[in-house]
Structures are given as structure tokens and as C-alpha cells.
Write a protein that holds these residues in place. Structure first.
Motif, mmCIF file in Angstrom:
data_model
loop_
_atom_site.group_PDB
_atom_site.id
_atom_site.type_symbol
_atom_site.label_atom_id
_atom_site.label_comp_id
_atom_site.label_asym_id
_atom_site.label_seq_id
_atom_site.Cartn_x
_atom_site.Cartn_y
_atom_site.Cartn_z
ATOM 1 N N ARG A 288 1.357 -1.283 -0.190
ATOM 2 C CA ARG A 288 -0.378 0.200 0.202
ATOM 3 C C ARG A 288 0.384 1.512 -0.203
ATOM 4 O O ARG A 288 0.011 2.530 0.095
ATOM 5 N N LYS B 234 -7.427 -4.681 6.718
ATOM 6 C CA LYS B 234 -7.057 -3.932 4.889
ATOM 7 C C LYS B 234 -6.457 -2.130 5.401
ATOM 8 O O LYS B 234 -5.666 -1.851 4.631
ATOM 9 N N GLU B 235 -7.694 -2.468 5.745
ATOM 10 C CA GLU B 235 -8.011 0.058 5.720
ATOM 11 C C GLU B 235 -6.763 -0.007 6.681
ATOM 12 O O GLU B 235 -6.483 1.060 6.762
ATOM 13 N N THR B 236 -6.337 -1.082 8.063
ATOM 14 C CA THR B 236 -5.414 -0.010 8.394
ATOM 15 C C THR B 236 -4.214 -1.203 8.188
ATOM 16 O O THR B 236 -3.304 0.444 8.025
ATOM 17 N N ARG C 145 -3.881 2.813 5.845
ATOM 18 C CA ARG C 145 -3.242 3.870 7.231
ATOM 19 C C ARG C 145 -2.411 3.918 7.755
ATOM 20 O O ARG C 145 -1.874 4.724 7.425
#
Ligand SMILES: Cc1cc2nc3c(=O)[nH]c(=O)nc-3n(C[C@H](O)[C@H](O)[C@H](O)COP(=O)(O)O)c2cc1C
Length: 287
Positions: free
Chosen positions: A28, A168-170, A173
Motif C-alpha cells: 500500500r 486491510k484498511e488498517t 492507514r
């Protein structure tokens, strides 16, 4: 120019949640990065012997194991991420085994100070992470990194963190926090105004102590009726500035002189305990 992200995988489990989290975070990142990985439980890290040799002379730990290799990888990295499974309500012990050797970091304080870092605590059961996140935050602080964010993610089975909402969002972030340089802040959570830590011990007389930087002070409710922490730095703040790091190293060095000066008095205390108790040792040590 390409940069190196160092991933501390503090799980013995191959393709476990810690490893996957770091790989996902790496994916990411938007810039040009290479990912280097260290699996701490596989490394030979002997217990610190409290000899303090790393603070004097050539400032190098005399133990011959993988510690220097790991330290070198950290020094050569541009940023790092640490992913730590919860074992029995705290960080898996390999993390502490490495950190216990951390007086060796002082010799490299200028190079280590301010390296961007993020971390994640992994726990199998929601709410059962105990103090693992504090361990993650302490790891970043004691390796003298620039703490840009940490989180807890839940998943017991390998890969499960990404089958649950938020995993996955963490990673995304924290990847952003690592690259943008801004520490993540949730205004609804009271934090230490000095270091951003969010774990406190309640003391008598309406005071609290921050478990991350060791500062203490009062707490109270502000005009918006939100809990506010008002800690102020004490004599040994851990570590709010590079100067704090250097001052602490100097204080530790000074303890050698203090020990020499008070040797007689201290010996009188310790001698009173020489004949007390029987030391148990496993059979293999008796050979
Ligand atoms: C010995 C042991 C103790 C554990 N203790 C806890 C615990 O106290 N709380 C918790 O939520 N999960 C606990 N777990 C579950 C792990 O934190 C969880 O499986 C995590 O995903 C492991 O990360 P990994 O896949 O990177 O190894 C424990 C697991 C093991 C093997």
C-alpha cells in the motif's frame, strides 16, 4: 531514490498474520520502496547481561549473536514496521528479548533518531490484546523511531485478519501515516500531551502516569466534558527529544562512578543475603 522498509515480523508462524500485515502495508505504499524482512523469533538474541559495556569505550555489546546483524539492518533502513502477536496478554517474548539489548541503541542515537516507524499488535480475540499495543509503542520509542501510528488488529488463524473488517484498511492507514509523516490522532481518545501514549496508571491524588514516556500529572474533564490528560515531563522523560536520549545515556554512564563511590555501602547490603535460599538448577547444568 528507492527506500528500504524494514519489517520486524515478531511471529514464529510462517505466513502468519504479522507477516501478512507487513506485506500488505508494503503493497500500500505509494513511493518506491524495497521490503526487507526479519523474523525475530528465528534470531539468536541472548539475554542482556547488564555489563554496561555498550555504553563505554567502543560502545559495542560483547555478546556474539544476531543482535548486531539486526541493529545494522535497522540502521540501514529508511523506515520500519513492527508486527507483534499477542501471547498471554502481551507481546511475544522475542520482542522484549531484542529490546533488552537496547542500551546498545545509544551509540547510534543520531542515526536512529526520527526514523519513520509504525506498528501493529495482533490478537486472536477482540479485546484480549492486553498490553501488546503498549509493547509495540514502546518498541518504536526505545528504538528511537518517529512514531507515526499503531493499531490492534484481530484474527486468530493465519490470514484471518484480512477476512475481518478493518484489517486491510488498517494496513493502508499505517502505510499512509508512514509516508506522510503525520502521526495518526483520534480526538475521541485521551492521550499523553507529551508523547501521544494512550496507556496510563492511576496514581493517588488525581494523578496519572503515562506508561509510554513515564511522565505524570493530573487528569480532568475539559469544557467539552472530555477526559484530558495533563502530564508534564519529569526528570527522566523517555524520550521526548534526542537530548533526552543523550542525557539518559550520560546518566547511566554516571552510575558507574556512583557504584564505585558507594561500593562499600552497597556490599554491606548484599552480603547480608549471601546464605539465604537454595538455588535450583536443571540437571543439564550440573554436568
Ligand atoms: C501461546 C499463545 C498465546 C496467545 N495468547 C493470546 C492472548 O492472550 N490474547 C489473544 O487475543 N490472542 C492470543 N493468541 C492468539 C494470537 O495472538 C493470534 O493467533 C495471532 O493471530 C498470532 O499472530 P501470527 O499469525 O502473526 O503468529 C495466542 C496465541 C498463542 C500461540
Amino acid at each position: 531514490m528507492r527506500k528500504t522498509l524494514l519489517g520486524f515480523v515478531v511471529s514464529p508462524r510462517k505466513f502468519g498474520n504479522s507477516e501478512l500485515f507487513i506485506k500488505e502495508l508494503y503493497r500500500r505504499l505509494s513511493g518506491e520502496w524495497d521490503l526487507k524482512l526479519l523474523r525475530l523469533p528465528e534470531m539468536d538474541i541472548q539475554p542482556c547481561r547488564a555489563c554496561y559495556q555498550c555504553l563505554f569505550g567502543e560502545m559495542k555489546c560483547p555478546l556474539d549473536d544476531d543482535f548486531q546483524f539486526i541493529l545494522q539492518a535497522l540502521l540501514e533502513s529508511d523506515a520500519y514496521v513492527v508486527a507483534v502477536p499477542t501471547y498471554l496478554l502481551g507481546a511475544v517474548s522475542s520482542l522484549k528479548r531484542f529490546l533488552d539489548r537496547g542500551l546498545s541503541f545509544y551509540a547510534h542515537a543520531d542515526q536512529l533518531w526520527g526514523k519513520p516507524a509504525v506498528g501493529v499488535a495482533i490478537a486472536g480475540i477482540e479485546g484480549m490484546e492486553g498490553y501488546t499495543r503498549l509493547n509495540v509503542d514502546s518498541f518504536i520509542k526505545l528504538t528511537l523511531g518517529d512514531h507515526r501510528g499503531s493499531a490492534v488488529v484481530y484474527g486468530a488463524l493465519p490470514g484471518e485478519i484480512f477476512l475481518k473488517e478493518g484489517g486491510k484498511e488498517t494496513a493502508l492507514r499505517l502505510a499512509r501515516a508512514l509516508e506522510t509523516g503525520e502521526r495518526e490522532k483520534d480526538p475521541s481518545i485521551p492521550v499523553c500531551p507529551l508523547c501521544g501514549g494512550d496507556t496510563f496508571r492511576f496514581l493517588p491524588n488525581g494523578q496519572v502516569r503515562c506508561m509510554l514516556c513515564s511522565s505524570s500529572g493530573p487528569y480532568g474533564w475539559n469544557e467539552k466534558n472530555a477526559l484530558e490528560i495533563r502530564t508534564t515531563a519529569g526528570e527522566h522523560p523517555l524520550f521526548l527529544t534526542l537530548q533526552d536520549v543523550k542525557r539518559h545515556a550520560e546518566w547511566l554512564r554516571g552510575m558507574k562512578g556512583e557504584f564505585m563511590a558507594r561500593r562499600k555501602e552497597l556490599k554491606e547490603v548484599t552480603q547480608g543475603y549471601t546464605q539465604v535460599g537454595t538455588w535450583l538448577k536443571p540437571k543439564k547444568d550440573e554436568k
